[in-house]
Each structure stands twice: as C-alpha cells, then as structure tokens.
Scaffold this motif. Sequence first.
Motif, PDB file in Angstrom:
ATOM      1  N   GLU A 171       6.112  13.678  14.726  1.00 53.45           N
ATOM      2  CA  GLU A 171       6.465  12.372  15.301  1.00 53.45           C
ATOM      3  C   GLU A 171       7.929  12.336  15.734  1.00 53.45           C
ATOM      4  O   GLU A 171       8.250  11.797  16.788  1.00 53.45           O
ATOM      5  N   TYR A 192       5.720  17.736   6.921  1.00 52.86           N
ATOM      6  CA  TYR A 192       6.395  16.572   6.330  1.00 52.86           C
ATOM      7  C   TYR A 192       7.710  17.010   5.696  1.00 52.86           C
ATOM      8  O   TYR A 192       7.788  18.061   5.064  1.00 52.86           O
ATOM      9  N   SER A 242       1.680  10.198  -5.191  1.00 53.55           N
ATOM     10  CA  SER A 242       1.513   9.658  -3.855  1.00 53.55           C
ATOM     11  C   SER A 242       2.807   8.970  -3.428  1.00 53.55           C
ATOM     12  O   SER A 242       3.417   8.232  -4.189  1.00 53.55           O
ATOM     13  N   LEU A 243       3.202   9.214  -2.203  1.00 46.38           N
ATOM     14  CA  LEU A 243       4.446   8.653  -1.682  1.00 46.38           C
ATOM     15  C   LEU A 243       4.160   7.412  -0.848  1.00 46.38           C
ATOM     16  O   LEU A 243       3.152   7.328  -0.153  1.00 46.38           O
ATOM     17  N   TYR A 244       5.061   6.478  -0.904  1.00 46.72           N
ATOM     18  CA  TYR A 244       4.923   5.246  -0.125  1.00 46.72           C
ATOM     19  C   TYR A 244       5.077   5.535   1.367  1.00 46.72           C
ATOM     20  O   TYR A 244       4.396   4.956   2.196  1.00 46.72           O
ATOM     21  N   ARG A 245       5.983   6.456   1.679  1.00 45.23           N
ATOM     22  CA  ARG A 245       6.267   6.778   3.075  1.00 45.23           C
ATOM     23  C   ARG A 245       6.615   8.264   3.191  1.00 45.23           C
ATOM     24  O   ARG A 245       7.255   8.821   2.312  1.00 45.23           O
ATOM     25  N   VAL A 246       6.185   8.878   4.285  1.00 42.40           N
ATOM     26  CA  VAL A 246       6.541  10.272   4.544  1.00 42.40           C
ATOM     27  C   VAL A 246       7.193  10.371   5.922  1.00 42.40           C
ATOM     28  O   VAL A 246       7.038   9.488   6.755  1.00 42.40           O
ATOM     29  N   HIS A 247       7.895  11.444   6.127  1.00 39.99           N
ATOM     30  CA  HIS A 247       8.601  11.680   7.377  1.00 39.99           C
ATOM     31  C   HIS A 247       7.939  12.854   8.082  1.00 39.99           C
ATOM     32  O   HIS A 247       7.941  13.974   7.574  1.00 39.99           O
ATOM     33  N   GLU A 274       8.898  15.870   3.128  1.00 39.31           N
ATOM     34  CA  GLU A 274       8.715  15.834   1.674  1.00 39.31           C
ATOM     35  C   GLU A 274       8.012  17.077   1.112  1.00 39.31           C
ATOM     36  O   GLU A 274       7.961  17.250  -0.097  1.00 39.31           O
TER      37      GLU A 274
END
Length: 185
Positions: A10, A54, A1-6, A56
Amino acid sequence: SLYRVHIGREAAGKLVQAAQLGQLDQVPVRQVLEALRAMQVTEPGEFEGCFRWYWEEPGPVDTNAAFFISLPLLALRIGFPEALAKEDRQMLDEMFVSARTWFTQAVAHRTFYYPNKFLGDLVCAWLLLEVTGAEDPGGLVERTLLEAATYWRENGWGWGEHLSDGYSRVCFQELSMLLLFSRRL
C-alpha cells in the motif's frame, strides 16, 4: 493480533498514485522510502533483496511481497523520475540493486505454473536489469522470459490464476508494466 498493520504494498502504491496526480510533494516520500528499505532484507542469504509484506513481520513470510512492492517502485522510478528528489532516486536505486539479487534467484526457479508470482518476479527481474544497467548473468532473464512465454502459449497459465478476477488483474498489470516500461523489448 494487532490493531493495525503497515502494508508495504500500500505504501509503494500510494507513492505512485501521488506521482500520477502530481501530488508527490504532499507526501513524505523520504520517510516512506526509508520505511520500505527497512522492510527489505539486505543481509546475504536466502531472502536477500526480498521485502516483508508487513512492517510488523520479523522477516519475509509471503515472498510475493517482493514483486507487489517492487512493481510500483519501478513505476515510480521509471515513470516519474523528475518528480523525485535526487536522494529519493538514489534510495530507490539502492533498493533495486538489492531486489535484483532476489528476482534473479526467483527467476531461476522457473515456476511457470504459478503465473501471478512468476510473471511478477520475471517482470521485476527484467526491468531491474534495465534500471540498474546490470548485465543479465548468462542471459538467464531473457532466456527465461522467452521460455515462460512459450510455456504459457503452449500449456496455458498453470493452475488457472489468469481466470480469477483478482489474479487476472495482477497478471495484466505485470504484462502492462513490462510492455510500457521496457526499453529493450
């Protein structure tokens, strides 16, 4: 699990918002477009022209990302060309040529029963033909647009996406883009 995704959707949406507010000069447009271009599959194959949702992701997982990213980029290119640097317009045009491959193939699948996705793919295919000046191979996009409209008028909107609060808004935005930006309709 990633803390933040791009999220590509958005990023593309924020470019249009900045353009609408006359604040595109306050955004690193080139870097955003380069990142979005890097999220697009450019190699020949099944996903050519599609975007990853994403940054990622290793490759496209949810192919709806293609129209959710392409629609705001089309709005930016068609609605605010004078606000973009020449190089940014060229980068968008390169993305659009790649995306046209994806959307032409997606339209050929004729999944009318899935209106959110199919309408998004169809609107992108139509607008990309106009923006890139490409020919409609065998009249596929135009014929499919008419067939889809007939299907939805006579058979309804598939499994009812047009009745949900979220997807009805998506369908409305897609139809609005087609009606506002198409020069040929």
